[in-house]
Design an enzyme around this catalytic site. Structure first.
Site, PDB file in Angstrom:
ATOM      1  N   GLY A  12       0.830  -1.204   0.000  1.00  0.00           N
ATOM      2  CA  GLY A  12       0.000   0.000   0.000  1.00  0.00           C
ATOM      3  C   GLY A  12       0.862   1.252   0.000  1.00  0.00           C
ATOM      4  O   GLY A  12       0.613   2.193   0.744  1.00  0.00           O
ATOM      5  N   SER A  14       1.248   3.410  -2.439  1.00  0.00           N
ATOM      6  CA  SER A  14       0.863   4.382  -3.471  1.00  0.00           C
ATOM      7  C   SER A  14       0.318   5.687  -2.906  1.00  0.00           C
ATOM      8  O   SER A  14       0.271   6.694  -3.623  1.00  0.00           O
ATOM      9  CB  SER A  14      -0.188   3.761  -4.395  1.00  0.00           C
ATOM     10  N   TYR A 155     -12.323  -3.077  11.971  1.00  0.00           N
ATOM     11  CA  TYR A 155     -10.998  -2.448  11.876  1.00  0.00           C
ATOM     12  C   TYR A 155     -10.235  -2.582  13.197  1.00  0.00           C
ATOM     13  O   TYR A 155      -9.051  -2.931  13.212  1.00  0.00           O
ATOM     14  CB  TYR A 155     -11.208  -0.984  11.502  1.00  0.00           C
ATOM     15  N   LYS A 159      -6.739  -4.552  13.731  1.00  0.00           N
ATOM     16  CA  LYS A 159      -5.535  -3.858  14.217  1.00  0.00           C
ATOM     17  C   LYS A 159      -5.061  -4.435  15.549  1.00  0.00           C
ATOM     18  O   LYS A 159      -3.857  -4.469  15.818  1.00  0.00           O
ATOM     19  CB  LYS A 159      -5.814  -2.358  14.331  1.00  0.00           C
TER      20      LYS A 159
HETATM   21  P1  NAP Z   1      -4.918   5.304   2.491  1.00  0.00           P
HETATM   22  O1  NAP Z   1      -4.454   6.705   2.235  1.00  0.00           O
HETATM   23  O2  NAP Z   1      -6.346   4.959   2.325  1.00  0.00           O
HETATM   24  O3  NAP Z   1      -4.029   4.310   1.574  1.00  0.00           O
HETATM   25  C1  NAP Z   1      -4.248   2.924   1.651  1.00  0.00           C
HETATM   26  C2  NAP Z   1      -3.184   2.207   0.855  1.00  0.00           C
HETATM   27  O4  NAP Z   1      -3.447   0.795   0.945  1.00  0.00           O
HETATM   28  C3  NAP Z   1      -3.207   2.564  -0.628  1.00  0.00           C
HETATM   29  O5  NAP Z   1      -1.864   2.542  -1.080  1.00  0.00           O
HETATM   30  C4  NAP Z   1      -4.008   1.414  -1.240  1.00  0.00           C
HETATM   31  O6  NAP Z   1      -3.695   1.166  -2.617  1.00  0.00           O
HETATM   32  C5  NAP Z   1      -3.548   0.259  -0.368  1.00  0.00           C
HETATM   33  N1  NAP Z   1      -4.481  -0.867  -0.355  1.00  0.00           N
HETATM   34  C6  NAP Z   1      -5.802  -0.855  -0.073  1.00  0.00           C
HETATM   35  N2  NAP Z   1      -6.318  -2.094  -0.190  1.00  0.00           N
HETATM   36  C7  NAP Z   1      -5.294  -2.903  -0.557  1.00  0.00           C
HETATM   37  C8  NAP Z   1      -5.186  -4.287  -0.850  1.00  0.00           C
HETATM   38  N3  NAP Z   1      -6.243  -5.119  -0.807  1.00  0.00           N
HETATM   39  N4  NAP Z   1      -3.979  -4.773  -1.215  1.00  0.00           N
HETATM   40  C9  NAP Z   1      -2.902  -3.951  -1.276  1.00  0.00           C
HETATM   41  N5  NAP Z   1      -2.943  -2.634  -1.018  1.00  0.00           N
HETATM   42  C10 NAP Z   1      -4.122  -2.123  -0.656  1.00  0.00           C
HETATM   43  O7  NAP Z   1      -4.538   4.825   3.972  1.00  0.00           O
HETATM   44  P2  NAP Z   1      -3.565   5.491   5.058  1.00  0.00           P
HETATM   45  O8  NAP Z   1      -4.348   6.425   5.870  1.00  0.00           O
HETATM   46  O9  NAP Z   1      -2.292   5.910   4.438  1.00  0.00           O
HETATM   47  O10 NAP Z   1      -3.320   4.197   5.987  1.00  0.00           O
HETATM   48  C11 NAP Z   1      -2.208   3.358   5.824  1.00  0.00           C
HETATM   49  C12 NAP Z   1      -2.183   2.378   6.975  1.00  0.00           C
HETATM   50  O11 NAP Z   1      -2.138   3.088   8.204  1.00  0.00           O
HETATM   51  C13 NAP Z   1      -3.406   1.470   7.049  1.00  0.00           C
HETATM   52  O12 NAP Z   1      -3.034   0.198   7.490  1.00  0.00           O
HETATM   53  C14 NAP Z   1      -4.257   2.162   8.082  1.00  0.00           C
HETATM   54  O13 NAP Z   1      -5.150   1.276   8.684  1.00  0.00           O
HETATM   55  C15 NAP Z   1      -3.206   2.680   9.034  1.00  0.00           C
HETATM   56  N6  NAP Z   1      -3.644   3.781   9.870  1.00  0.00           N
HETATM   57  C16 NAP Z   1      -4.038   4.970   9.318  1.00  0.00           C
HETATM   58  C17 NAP Z   1      -4.450   5.999  10.159  1.00  0.00           C
HETATM   59  C18 NAP Z   1      -4.894   7.346   9.631  1.00  0.00           C
HETATM   60  O14 NAP Z   1      -5.334   8.176  10.451  1.00  0.00           O
HETATM   61  N7  NAP Z   1      -4.805   7.614   8.335  1.00  0.00           N
HETATM   62  C19 NAP Z   1      -4.442   5.810  11.546  1.00  0.00           C
HETATM   63  C20 NAP Z   1      -4.025   4.602  12.067  1.00  0.00           C
HETATM   64  C21 NAP Z   1      -3.627   3.597  11.211  1.00  0.00           C
HETATM   65  P3  NAP Z   1      -4.424   1.981  -3.847  1.00  0.00           P
HETATM   66  O15 NAP Z   1      -3.802   3.355  -3.859  1.00  0.00           O
HETATM   67  O16 NAP Z   1      -4.097   1.217  -5.067  1.00  0.00           O
HETATM   68  O17 NAP Z   1      -5.885   2.005  -3.515  1.00  0.00           O
END
Ligand code: NAP
Length: 247
Positions: A12, A14, A155, A159
């Site tokens: 992920g 990207s 979720y 986690k």
């Molecule tokens: P995001 O902006 O929604 O990006 C999600 C990434 O995961 C994208 O690169 C997406 O690829 C990829 N992805 C989604 N489904 C997938 C699959 N089935 N196989 C492979 N790749 C997949 O998310 P983010 O906020 O950066 O979060 C990244 C991580 O941090 C996640 O695990 C999330 O749970 C965790 N997290 C985030 C937050 C927050 O506040 N943002 C807080 C705590 C934890 P595409 O671009 O191709 O769709």
């Protein structure tokens, strides 16, 4: 890329936190392999930004919830391509809803990507890292994996499971010099949190001691540390990056 390259694989990579991790690990000197599922142009843009900064990166389409695809990917693109020094299990999705209304497919999809997908990647990476007798695995969990959150039973369960996986894997892999840790972000400004209503955002800010939402780079800095030689004696840990907020 050469056969002696030190690879950091970011699932992920990207967008959001994964993209920031990819850029940071490239700046740290790793050859970055990043995966995406649906947005090749976003993944390509991250690779181009890394190349513009003098680093190397390649993007691969991989649905981490598909275990056969994960095994095939590691066999064809990772094994024998160099030293797999770092795996960042970052790919994640949300499908929020109250338990009473949560559909099976929303439960399965979130567990499938966030937990089972991370397990599948960790298992394949471990096979390679155990032979190498070196490696760093970093799982991106969440503050809600420790506290729970109404409307996010799927979720939060995934986690929390990731924290258990981190601790079990740390014990299993330690004797061969492979460390396994987790980073638990709080609320970080990415696409995942962009749709939060203004009222929720303001309410959240009131509960964050450092008085701001986190940036993806804040999380990448923690990942960079855990992936580095300086963290050689750190394993089985959860490093919170949440501005001091424990919900
Ligand atoms: P995001 O902006 O929604 O990006 C999600 C990434 O995961 C994208 O690169 C997406 O690829 C990829 N992805 C989604 N489904 C997938 C699959 N089935 N196989 C492979 N790749 C997949 O998310 P983010 O906020 O950066 O979060 C990244 C991580 O941090 C996640 O695990 C999330 O749970 C965790 N997290 C985030 C937050 C927050 O506040 N943002 C807080 C705590 C934890 P595409 O671009 O191709 O769709």
């Amino acid at each position: 890329m050469t056969s002696t390259q030190r690879i950091a694989l970011v699932t992920g990579g990207s967008r959001g936190i994964g993209a920031a991790c990819a850029k940071r690990l490239a700046a740290d000197g790793f050859s970055v392999y990043l995966t995406y599922v649906s947005r090749p142009e976003a993944a390509q843009a991250v690779c181009e930004a890394i190349a513009a900064g003098g680093g190397t990166a390649r993007a691969f389409a991989l649905d981490t919830a598909d275990r056969d695809a994960v095994a095939a990917f590691f066999g064809s693109e990772i094994k024998d391509q160099g030293v797999l020094q770092v795996l960042v299990n970052n790919a994640g999705v949300t499908r929020d809803g109250l338990i009473m209304r949560m559909k099976d497919e929303d439960w399965d999809a979130v567990i499938g990507v966030n937990l089972s997908g991370a397990f599948a990647c960790l298992r394949e990476a471990a096979k390679i890292m155990l032979k190498q007798r070196s490696g760093r695995i970093v799982n991106i969990t969440s503050v809600v994996g420790m506290t729970g959150n109404a409307g996010q039973a799927n979720y939060a369960s995934a986690k929390a499971g990731l924290i258990g996986l981190t601790k079990a894997a740390a014990l299993e892999l330690a004797s061969r010099g492979v460390t396994v840790n987790a980073v638990a972000p709080g609320f970080i400004e990415t696409d995942m949190t962009a749709s939060l209503p203004e009222k929720v955002r303001e309410e959240l800010l009131g509960r964050i001691p450092l008085k701001r939402l986190g940036q993806a780079e804040d999380v990448a800095a923690a990942v960079s540390y855990l992936a580095s030689d300086q963290a050689a004696y750190v394993t089985g840990q959860v490093l919170s990056v949440n501005g001091g907020m424990y919900m």
